[in-house]
Design a protein around this motif. Structure first.
Motif, mmCIF file in Angstrom:
data_model
loop_
_atom_site.group_PDB
_atom_site.id
_atom_site.type_symbol
_atom_site.label_atom_id
_atom_site.label_comp_id
_atom_site.label_asym_id
_atom_site.label_seq_id
_atom_site.Cartn_x
_atom_site.Cartn_y
_atom_site.Cartn_z
ATOM 1 N N PRO A 7 0.819 -1.223 0.000
ATOM 2 C CA PRO A 7 0.000 0.000 0.000
ATOM 3 C C PRO A 7 0.840 1.255 0.000
ATOM 4 N N ARG A 8 1.990 1.234 0.741
ATOM 5 C CA ARG A 8 2.838 2.428 0.771
ATOM 6 C C ARG A 8 3.404 2.713 -0.608
ATOM 7 N N ARG A 9 3.816 1.658 -1.333
ATOM 8 C CA ARG A 9 4.369 1.850 -2.670
ATOM 9 C C ARG A 9 3.320 2.415 -3.613
ATOM 10 N N ARG A 10 2.090 1.883 -3.519
ATOM 11 C CA ARG A 10 1.020 2.408 -4.380
ATOM 12 C C ARG A 10 0.746 3.867 -4.071
ATOM 13 N N SER A 11 0.795 4.234 -2.763
ATOM 14 C CA SER A 11 0.534 5.613 -2.379
ATOM 15 C C SER A 11 1.599 6.552 -2.938
ATOM 16 N N VAL A 12 2.872 6.150 -2.814
ATOM 17 C CA VAL A 12 3.954 6.971 -3.352
ATOM 18 C C VAL A 12 3.824 7.115 -4.860
ATOM 19 N N LEU A 13 3.525 6.006 -5.536
ATOM 20 C CA LEU A 13 3.383 6.038 -6.985
ATOM 21 C C LEU A 13 2.228 6.935 -7.400
ATOM 22 N N ALA A 14 1.094 6.813 -6.705
ATOM 23 C CA ALA A 14 -0.068 7.633 -7.050
ATOM 24 C C ALA A 14 0.241 9.109 -6.874
ATOM 25 N N GLY A 15 0.954 9.443 -5.781
ATOM 26 C CA GLY A 15 1.282 10.843 -5.560
ATOM 27 C C GLY A 15 2.203 11.392 -6.619
ATOM 28 N N ALA A 16 3.192 10.609 -6.998
ATOM 29 C CA ALA A 16 4.121 11.062 -8.037
ATOM 30 C C ALA A 16 3.424 11.225 -9.365
ATOM 31 N N LEU A 17 2.520 10.308 -9.686
ATOM 32 C CA LEU A 17 1.812 10.398 -10.956
ATOM 33 C C LEU A 17 0.828 11.559 -10.963
ATOM 34 N N ALA A 18 0.227 11.843 -9.817
ATOM 35 C CA ALA A 18 -0.675 12.994 -9.764
ATOM 36 C C ALA A 18 0.081 14.275 -10.069
ATOM 37 N N ALA A 19 1.290 14.382 -9.555
ATOM 38 C CA ALA A 19 2.108 15.555 -9.851
ATOM 39 C C ALA A 19 2.491 15.610 -11.314
ATOM 40 N N VAL A 76 -1.048 -2.124 -14.541
ATOM 41 C CA VAL A 76 -0.019 -2.148 -13.506
ATOM 42 C C VAL A 76 1.145 -1.270 -13.946
ATOM 43 N N THR A 77 1.529 -0.321 -13.110
ATOM 44 C CA THR A 77 2.545 0.654 -13.484
ATOM 45 C C THR A 77 3.812 0.461 -12.679
ATOM 46 N N ASP A 78 4.929 0.377 -13.391
ATOM 47 C CA ASP A 78 6.250 0.311 -12.786
ATOM 48 C C ASP A 78 6.816 1.728 -12.750
ATOM 49 N N VAL A 79 7.462 2.091 -11.648
ATOM 50 C CA VAL A 79 8.073 3.421 -11.584
ATOM 51 C C VAL A 79 9.058 3.607 -12.733
ATOM 52 N N ALA A 80 9.784 2.548 -13.095
ATOM 53 C CA ALA A 80 10.674 2.547 -14.269
ATOM 54 C C ALA A 80 11.604 3.748 -14.286
ATOM 55 N N GLY A 81 12.267 3.970 -13.168
ATOM 56 C CA GLY A 81 13.243 5.054 -13.104
ATOM 57 C C GLY A 81 12.642 6.436 -13.198
ATOM 58 N N SER A 86 3.552 1.233 -17.963
ATOM 59 C CA SER A 86 2.593 0.206 -17.559
ATOM 60 C C SER A 86 2.852 -1.129 -18.243
ATOM 61 N N SER A 87 2.260 -2.165 -17.669
ATOM 62 C CA SER A 87 2.377 -3.513 -18.222
ATOM 63 C C SER A 87 1.456 -3.733 -19.409
ATOM 64 N N GLY A 88 0.511 -2.819 -19.607
ATOM 65 C CA GLY A 88 -0.449 -2.974 -20.697
ATOM 66 C C GLY A 88 -0.350 -1.892 -21.743
#
Length: 310
Positions: A7-19, A76-81, A86-88
């Motif tokens: 959940p923490r990883r998803r939260s960090v990813l969501a925040g970064a993507l929102a920005a 599914v989204t990888d931070v990928a540097g 995404s996987s799709g």
């Protein structure tokens, strides 16, 4: 990753993507590493022809481009540097269909044409990634490039001009003035970057500049894209001019243009079957103003069709 860490990883990813959502309204990135098709990234259509790996498959497929090619949250989204891939996304689907010997997907959220040939500063505190052209080798015989919409922050500026109350980050972006100048620079910059890509690819490679789908139907509004009629008409005119701009760049660089407008007619944001998300990010489907899985599948179909009739 433990269950507690997820959940923490998803939260960090969501925040970064929102920005990132504003700075990459139509945008791409590079890890520089060869990546095999991701398991589960696509499902072959029943009865669909699959290229023979020995006879008709590309030896090396390289995917370059922005976030309309990296497709955050599909699914599914990888931070990928910092590229949020995404996987799709359509490169993964194309790879699963054509089964090339080698796949390199360096699409990256936030990329513009300059990032094809120079380092890109990425979001999420990840620093920079190398120029996407570095992923090319002389054995690349299929190259897709999805770029141009983020040059000059054109679409971000357009969205912000209609959404300042909803998106306070827009205050740092200029308005929509000088569209002519922005598009002229985009045409020149995309042309120059594509020529570099062509020079680095194999001499007989099929290089495809992938266009953008329709976002706005001037006759329709909806809660996902609550624009007045005049705003919808302005947005649509800019979309059409960007389409013409990158089509011209493809012709000048000597690469094929994959036009998504005919296929995406009737699939605008406010349509009954939208291919692009509206103003609200859905972490299960798509980043705000970015493509859904259906659009990525449609692009993959067109890329595979174009490869098979090369």
């Amino acid at each position: 990753m433990t269950r507690a860490e997820a959940p923490r990883r998803r939260s960090v990813l969501a925040g970064a993507l929102a920005a990132l959502a504003l700075t990459s309204v139509l945008t791409g990135c590079d890890t520089g590493n060869a990546q095999p098709p991701q398991a589960g990234a696509s499902v072959r259509r029943d009865g669909g022809a699959v290229a023979d790996a020995d006879a008709d498959a590309p030896r090396t497929y390289v995917a370059l481009g922005d976030s309309y090619s990296s497709a955050p949250f599909v699914p599914v989204t990888d931070v990928a540097g910092g590229c949020f891939r995404s996987s799709g996304n359509y490169p993964s689907l194309v790879a699963a269909r054509l089964e090339p010997s080698r796949v390199v997907d360096v699409t990256c959220s936030g990329a513009d044409s300059g990032d094809l040939v120079g380092p890109q500063r990425v979001g999420g505190g990840e620093g920079t990634v190398p120029a996407q052209e570095r992923a090319l080798r002389r054995d690349a015989d299929l190259v897709t490039v999805g770029i141009g919409g983020n040059d000059g922050n054109l679409f971000s500026r357009l969205v912000c001009s209609f959404s300042r109350q909803q998106l306070p980050q827009c205050g740092s972006l200029p308005g929509t003035g000088d569209v002519d100048g922005t598009l002229a620079r985009t045409r020149a910059d995309v042309t120059a970057s594509l020529r570099r890509v062509v020079r680095r690819a194999a001499p007989d490679a099929l290089v495809l500049l992938v266009g953008y789908p329709r976002l706005v139907d001037p006759s329709r509004s909806c809660p996902s894209l609550p624009l007045r009629r005049d705003q919808r008409e302005q947005f649509s005119r800019v979309e059409q001019r960007l389409r013409a701009t990158i089509r011209t760049a493809a012709a000048r660089a000597g690469v094929a243009f994959l036009d998504l407008w005919p296929a995406s007619r009737g699939h605008e944001v406010c349509s009954d079957d939208p291919w692009v998300n509206g103003k609200d990010t859905d972490q299960r489907k798509a980043l705000a103003y970015h493509p859904f899985a259906a659009e990525q599948r449609a692009v993959a179909d067109l890329v595979v069709e174009r490869w098979e009739r090369r």
